[in-house]
Design a protein around this motif. Structure first.
Motif, short mmCIF file in Angstrom:
data_model
loop_
_atom_site.label_atom_id
_atom_site.label_comp_id
_atom_site.label_asym_id
_atom_site.label_seq_id
_atom_site.Cartn_x
_atom_site.Cartn_y
_atom_site.Cartn_z
N SER A 1 5.76 4.82 -12.34
CA SER A 1 4.52 4.09 -12.59
C SER A 1 4.71 2.60 -12.32
O SER A 1 3.84 1.94 -11.74
CB SER A 1 4.08 4.31 -14.04
OG SER A 1 3.08 3.39 -14.41
N VAL B 1 -4.10 9.36 -8.95
CA VAL B 1 -2.70 9.76 -9.14
C VAL B 1 -2.13 9.15 -10.42
O VAL B 1 -1.46 9.84 -11.21
CB VAL B 1 -1.86 9.34 -7.91
CG1 VAL B 1 -0.39 9.61 -8.15
CG2 VAL B 1 -2.34 10.08 -6.67
N THR B 2 -2.41 7.87 -10.65
CA THR B 2 -1.91 7.20 -11.86
C THR B 2 -2.44 7.87 -13.12
O THR B 2 -1.69 8.12 -14.08
CB THR B 2 -2.29 5.72 -11.85
OG1 THR B 2 -1.75 5.09 -10.69
CG2 THR B 2 -1.78 5.02 -13.09
N GLY C 1 -4.60 5.96 -5.46
CA GLY C 1 -3.64 5.68 -6.52
C GLY C 1 -4.25 5.70 -7.91
O GLY C 1 -3.55 5.95 -8.90
N ALA D 1 2.40 1.59 -3.49
CA ALA D 1 1.43 1.94 -4.53
C ALA D 1 1.08 3.42 -4.51
O ALA D 1 0.99 4.06 -5.56
CB ALA D 1 0.16 1.10 -4.36
N LEU D 2 0.91 3.99 -3.33
CA LEU D 2 0.47 5.39 -3.23
C LEU D 2 1.62 6.37 -3.33
O LEU D 2 1.61 7.28 -4.17
CB LEU D 2 -0.28 5.60 -1.92
CG LEU D 2 -0.83 7.02 -1.68
CD1 LEU D 2 -1.81 7.40 -2.79
CD2 LEU D 2 -1.51 7.11 -0.32
N SER E 1 0.83 -1.21 0.00
CA SER E 1 0.00 0.00 0.00
C SER E 1 0.86 1.25 0.00
O SER E 1 0.58 2.21 -0.74
CB SER E 1 -0.92 0.00 1.22
OG SER E 1 -1.71 -1.16 1.27
N TYR F 1 0.55 -2.29 -6.25
CA TYR F 1 -0.78 -2.86 -6.41
C TYR F 1 -0.72 -4.39 -6.39
O TYR F 1 -1.55 -5.05 -5.75
CB TYR F 1 -1.40 -2.39 -7.73
CG TYR F 1 -2.16 -1.09 -7.63
CD1 TYR F 1 -3.53 -1.06 -7.38
CD2 TYR F 1 -1.51 0.13 -7.79
CE1 TYR F 1 -4.23 0.13 -7.30
CE2 TYR F 1 -2.19 1.33 -7.70
CZ TYR F 1 -3.55 1.33 -7.46
OH TYR F 1 -4.24 2.51 -7.37
N GLY G 1 3.50 6.64 -6.59
CA GLY G 1 2.69 7.32 -7.58
C GLY G 1 2.83 8.83 -7.50
O GLY G 1 2.91 9.52 -8.52
N SER H 1 4.63 1.98 -8.60
CA SER H 1 3.27 2.04 -8.07
C SER H 1 2.48 0.77 -8.42
O SER H 1 1.78 0.21 -7.56
CB SER H 1 2.56 3.27 -8.65
OG SER H 1 1.24 3.38 -8.14
N GLN H 2 2.60 0.30 -9.66
CA GLN H 2 1.86 -0.89 -10.06
C GLN H 2 2.38 -2.15 -9.37
O GLN H 2 1.61 -3.07 -9.07
CB GLN H 2 1.91 -1.06 -11.57
CG GLN H 2 1.23 0.06 -12.35
CD GLN H 2 -0.20 0.29 -11.89
OE1 GLN H 2 -1.02 -0.61 -11.88
NE2 GLN H 2 -0.50 1.53 -11.49
N ALA I 1 -5.26 3.65 -0.14
CA ALA I 1 -4.09 3.78 -1.02
C ALA I 1 -4.42 3.38 -2.45
O ALA I 1 -4.05 4.08 -3.40
CB ALA I 1 -2.93 2.94 -0.47
#
Length: 680
Positions: A325, A440-441, A437, A305-306, A302, A332, A309, A328-329, A433
């Motif tokens: 990116s 944000v993404t 996200g 991911a947040l 979490s 996830y 991002g 962040s992924q 998150a």
């Protein structure tokens, strides 16, 4: 085609890329006198990966028909009853990973012909990427921890070579050393986890360890009140934190953009960084025994991911936007693992591999068209000059933000729903998150898209921000960017063909595979979920087909958050570009925090590197110079010199002195050994 798979055919999957790597790396370099040229080198490596891809597809087809394989292919040695072997475990998880790794690798190999055509290290680069493919295949095909660790370390080593490919650049050397050292931190935890399982299960074979999981679940780590299985799983996950770039071991991945763009797609989007996700999924029978370990995984994912991002919002280097990116992924995917939705994590791993490799390669195409200028502030309006790159970038971006019917939508929305269904500690923060996200993404993805392909043409003249923030992509180009009057151009077919081939699965693969992978029997008997963890059951209850899922999403919060992110980025950077400049000026502290990467590099420099220097200085000054050199070496020499100076006083050179000493010595001898009459 139920039954056993052919072991010789399976062996060809990793060995074919290895053979291509050997041809290019040995015969195509100075090591053996450049016996073969560029054409032979790239042909041999592409052929090797193509063979591996074809066999992988045949293997997946056979596995879907019920075939399997789990056996030793080479016995190395026995050590005190412990078998050290090379073996393959081929099931649906492995077969899917084999296809993803070889397909993305094949596209990268073809792309490299155009991207690296002017580089002197052309053959060496092809050798490295084929060697990486071999290492990754050995990792995913392993049926024991020894081979898993071999592949784990091999991909780390080749990653080191690829990140520092342009070894004359100090920044590249710093980046590859940073990646190597940070991964060693994670690997230390990884090998501790393997060691714990080996000590108490008595085997390195997956099946034998999993068979003893109930016994392992009852054990306590000696000297503590911690559950052994919890400690072992957390140690294994620390290894995944390094390889899959999870906070706080994420710091190596953005700097790894120092390597050529093709390796960014191969290593840092589709394969190496997903090794940790694959490993935890493979170890699902063990992780399901510890809610504490799963909560730890959930929270770490979490945070990644947040907060990673947020970093993508301020980046101006086109490759670094895509790199954050990726971070962040990966967060996830890790969140899905913590929610016991392993199949969802692997599903997102697969979909992400296609659209993220597409985005990296499209970024490389833009870099070629811009004459190796990577600053998105110097671009704009490229849509009409590079239509194929524009279209494939748009498709990749839509998949990344989770647009309904695109592949990323099915996997990303499934993660969000799985997190909402879990009740582990940290689930509340995880839900926030993954939802935040989404906005944000969408914001940073389309910020990059709009600045690169739309708006005012900003290329062809000097900018005040040039030579700041942005890493030079290619050491061979001293004049970066387009000269006045020059226009961008579309890349050659060897670059655009992989973009098209990756764009197709980026759009359709999620729609076609969500039902069998998440709610069918695709992972039956491969991934294990405890009855107490009901995220997948609730997902299945809510699923009514891919079309219904996409249509329903049009009224869901994630869709509107993504749409808000796209609209905000368009308004900020196309309509009112003064707004982000004003925000940057008035939110200086936040921008500084993000620009300094949350000061994680500074923290590591002061605490760990500084601590190592202090410890090193202490060991050198006190231990080496003071104790060893000063006391033992020089001290012993001084003692010998002091004793010698005393003895030297007796060496007068006069014979009568020596005779007198001899008489005294004889007298002392007689007195000591001859008894006197009055002794009685």
């Amino acid at each position: 085609m139920a039954g056993q798979l052919n072991p010789q055919l399976l062996l060809a999957v990793p060995l074919a890329p290895l053979a291509g790597s050997a041809i290019a790396g040995l015969l195509g370099t100075k090591f053996f006198g450049n016996l073969v040229g560029r054409t032979v080198s790239h042909s041999a490596t592409i052929l090797g990966v193509l063979v591996a891809f074809i066999i992988s597809c045949l293997t997946l087809s056979a596995v879907l028909d019920g075939a399997s394989y789990n056996a030793t292919v080479y016995h190395w040695m026995n050590v005190a009853g412990l078998k050290l072997e090379v073996g393959f475990l081929i099931d649906s998880l492995t077969a899917m990973m084999m296809c993803v790794v070889t397909f993305v690798s094949l596209m990268v190999h073809i792309y490299t012909i155009g991207y690296m055509q002017e580089d002197e290290g052309y053959n060496r680069f092809f050798s490295y990427i084929s060697l990486f493919t071999f290492s990754m295949l050995m990792l995913v095909m392993s049926n024991n921890f020894l081979q898993l660790f071999f592949g784990w370390e091999a991909v780390g080593l080749v990653s080191y070579l690829l990140i520092g490919f342009w070894y004359t650049r100090p920044t590249a050397i710093y980046a590859n050393m940073k990646a190597f050292l940070v991964n060693r931190v994670g690997d230390f935890g990884f090998i501790l986890g393997i060691g714990l399982l080996l000590s108490y299960a008595g085997s390195m074979d997956y099946a034998e360890v999993f068979a003893k999981k109930e016994e392992l679940a009852k054990l306590i780590l000696p000297g503590t009140d911690w559950m052994l299985i919890t400690v072992a799983c957390i140690c294994l996950f620390i290894g995944a934190m390094g390889k899959s770039a999870q906070f706080p071991l994420h710091v190596w991945l953005p700097d790894s953009m120092e390597g050529p763009t093709p390796i960014s797609a191969l290593i840092h989007a589709a394969t190496m960084v997903t090794a940790g996700i694959f490993m935890v999924s493979r170890m699902s029978p063990l992780f399901e025994l510890s809610d504490t370990a799963l909560s730890f995984v959930l929270v770490i994912g979490s945070i990644t991911a947040l907060f990673m991002g947020f970093m993508g919002i301020i980046q101006n280097d086109i490759k670094r936007v895509v790199a954050y990116s990726t971070l962040s992924q990966l967060g996830y995917m890790t969140v899905a693992l913590g929610a016991s939705a392993y199949s969802v994590a692997v599903f997102h791993l697969m979909t992400h591999a296609f659209f993220k490799a597409l985005l990296f390669l499209a970024a490389g195409s833009v870099i070629i068209g811009m004459h190796h200028d990577q600053d998105i502030r110097n671009m704009g309006g490229l849509r009409k000059y590079m239509p194929l790159t524009w279209l494939t970038s748009l498709l990749g971006s839509l998949a990344l933000i989770g647009t309904p019917f695109f592949s990323g939508f099915y996997s990303k929305d499934s993660i969000i729903e799985a997190v909402q269904a879990t009740h582990l500690a940290g689930a509340g923060f995880a839900q926030f998150a993954v939802l935040a996200g989404v906005f944000v993404t969408a914001f940073y993805s389309f910020r990059m898209y709009f600045l690169v392909f739309h708006g005012k043409e900003n290329f062809g003249h000097v900018h005040p921000h040039d030579h700041h923030d942005v890493d030079d992509e290619d050491e061979g180009h001293h004049a970066h960017g387009l000269a006045p009057g020059q226009k961008p151009h579309e890349s050659p077919w060897v670059v655009t063909l992989p973009l098209v081939m990756l764009a197709i699965p980026s759009v359709v693969i999620g729609f076609l595979t969500i039902e069998p992978m998440l709610f069918g029997n695709f992972f039956k008997g491969v991934i294990f979920v405890d009855e107490a963890h009901r995220a997948m059951e609730e997902l299945q209850h809510e699923f009514h087909g891919p079309v219904a899922m996409a249509v329903h999403a049009l009224t869901s919060l994630p869709f509107w958050l993504a749409l808000a992110g796209v609209a905000s980025s368009y308004f900020f950077y196309m309509v009112k570009p003064a707004i982000p400049a004003a925000i940057k000026k008035n939110a200086g502290a936040i921008y500084t925090l993000l620009d300094n990467k949350y000061y994680m590099d500074r923290f590591n420099e002061i605490v760990f590197a500084g601590g190592a220097r202090v410890l090193g200085d202490g060991l050198w000054k006190v231990g080496d110079r003071g104790l060893i050199d000063g006391l033992i070496v020089n001290g012993s020499a001084k003692m010998v010199a002091w004793i010698s100076s005393l003895v030297r006083l007796l060496q007068s050179g006069y014979i009568y002195h020596y005779a007198f000493v001899m008489i005294l010595s004889v007298l002392a001898f007689l007195v000591y050994f001859m008894p006197f009459p009055f002794a009685k």
